[in-house]
Design an enzyme around this catalytic site. Structure first.
Site, PDB file in Angstrom:
ATOM      1  N   THR A  11       0.828  -1.203   0.000  1.00 40.12           N
ATOM      2  CA  THR A  11       0.000   0.000   0.000  1.00 40.12           C
ATOM      3  C   THR A  11       0.862   1.253   0.000  1.00 40.12           C
ATOM      4  OG1 THR A  11      -1.812  -1.140   1.117  1.00 40.12           O
ATOM      5  CG2 THR A  11      -1.792   1.266   1.255  1.00 40.12           C
ATOM      6  N   PHE A  14       2.562   2.026  -3.448  1.00 41.41           N
ATOM      7  CA  PHE A  14       1.720   2.581  -4.505  1.00 41.41           C
ATOM      8  C   PHE A  14       1.132   3.934  -4.136  1.00 41.41           C
ATOM      9  CE2 PHE A  14       1.860  -1.718  -6.226  1.00 41.41           C
ATOM     10  CZ  PHE A  14       2.102  -1.428  -7.556  1.00 41.41           C
ATOM     11  N   GLU A  15       0.844   4.156  -2.890  1.00 39.19           N
ATOM     12  CA  GLU A  15       0.284   5.439  -2.478  1.00 39.19           C
ATOM     13  C   GLU A  15       1.346   6.527  -2.470  1.00 39.19           C
ATOM     14  OE1 GLU A  15      -2.778   6.340  -2.107  1.00 39.19           O
ATOM     15  OE2 GLU A  15      -3.616   4.336  -2.283  1.00 39.19           O
ATOM     16  N   GLY A  16       2.553   6.169  -2.062  1.00 39.14           N
ATOM     17  CA  GLY A  16       3.584   7.178  -1.889  1.00 39.14           C
ATOM     18  C   GLY A  16       3.229   8.058  -0.703  1.00 39.14           C
ATOM     19  N   ARG A 131      -0.624  -1.474 -10.065  1.00 41.68           N
ATOM     20  CA  ARG A 131      -1.113  -1.794  -8.721  1.00 41.68           C
ATOM     21  C   ARG A 131      -1.990  -3.037  -8.744  1.00 41.68           C
ATOM     22  NH1 ARG A 131      -2.965   2.674  -4.375  1.00 41.68           N
ATOM     23  NH2 ARG A 131      -3.052   1.303  -2.553  1.00 41.68           N
TER      24      ARG A 131
END
Length: 154
Positions: A11, A14-16, A131
């Protein structure tokens, strides 16, 4: 069940991390690791606040996956579904064919459903393609023995 370190890394990757509020690809104000709750333009948060927001957001998504899935899951399956629910939204997860197939025990078919969720604002986004592929790969990957102790029992 709760997210594992593997799921949390997925998570976060991908979110950064963004400590200043920004508008995502659909115009939603976002901050931290993809948090959209009570975000204001020009808002700035600390690393600690970003981690706290992620814990709260993950707890909500964990609850949705735990109540929405009625079959035994491996930790990897749970983590993949959790990342999906976190990213696409709890409502989308709860009303998805993905969840229906999981509940029918059709895991191979369910894994194929991830790739159908790659659009934002009506456009296919490369980040979502990657993702969803990562989620599907995690969903279908074998679990290490020490992870097996944390399987979901409804």
């Amino acid at each position: 069940m709760q997210i594992s370190e593997t799921g949390l890394r997925l998570t976060k990757s991908f979110e950064g991390l963004r400590l200043r509020a920004y508008q995502d690809s659909t115009g939603v104000w976002t901050i931290g690791y993809g948090s959209t709750t009570n975000v204001k333009p020009r808002q700035v948060i600390t690393q600690q606040q970003a981690d706290e927001r992620l814990r709260v957001d993950m707890a909500t998504a964990e609850h949705a996956v735990n109540i929405g899935v009625r079959v035994v899951l491996t930790q990897n399956q749970f983590d993949a579904l959790l990342d999906f629910a976190f990213n696409e939204g709890i409502g989308s997860f709860l009303h998805s064919t993905l969840r229906e197939l999981v509940n029918e025990g059709k895991f191979a078919e369910a894994a194929l459903e991830f790739s159908k969720w790659t659009k934002a604002g009506g456009k296919v986004l490369e980040g979502l393609v990657k993702r969803r592929a990562a989620e599907a790969a995690l969903f279908t990957s074998p679990v290490k023995q020490e992870q097996n102790e944390h399987t979901h029992h409804p």
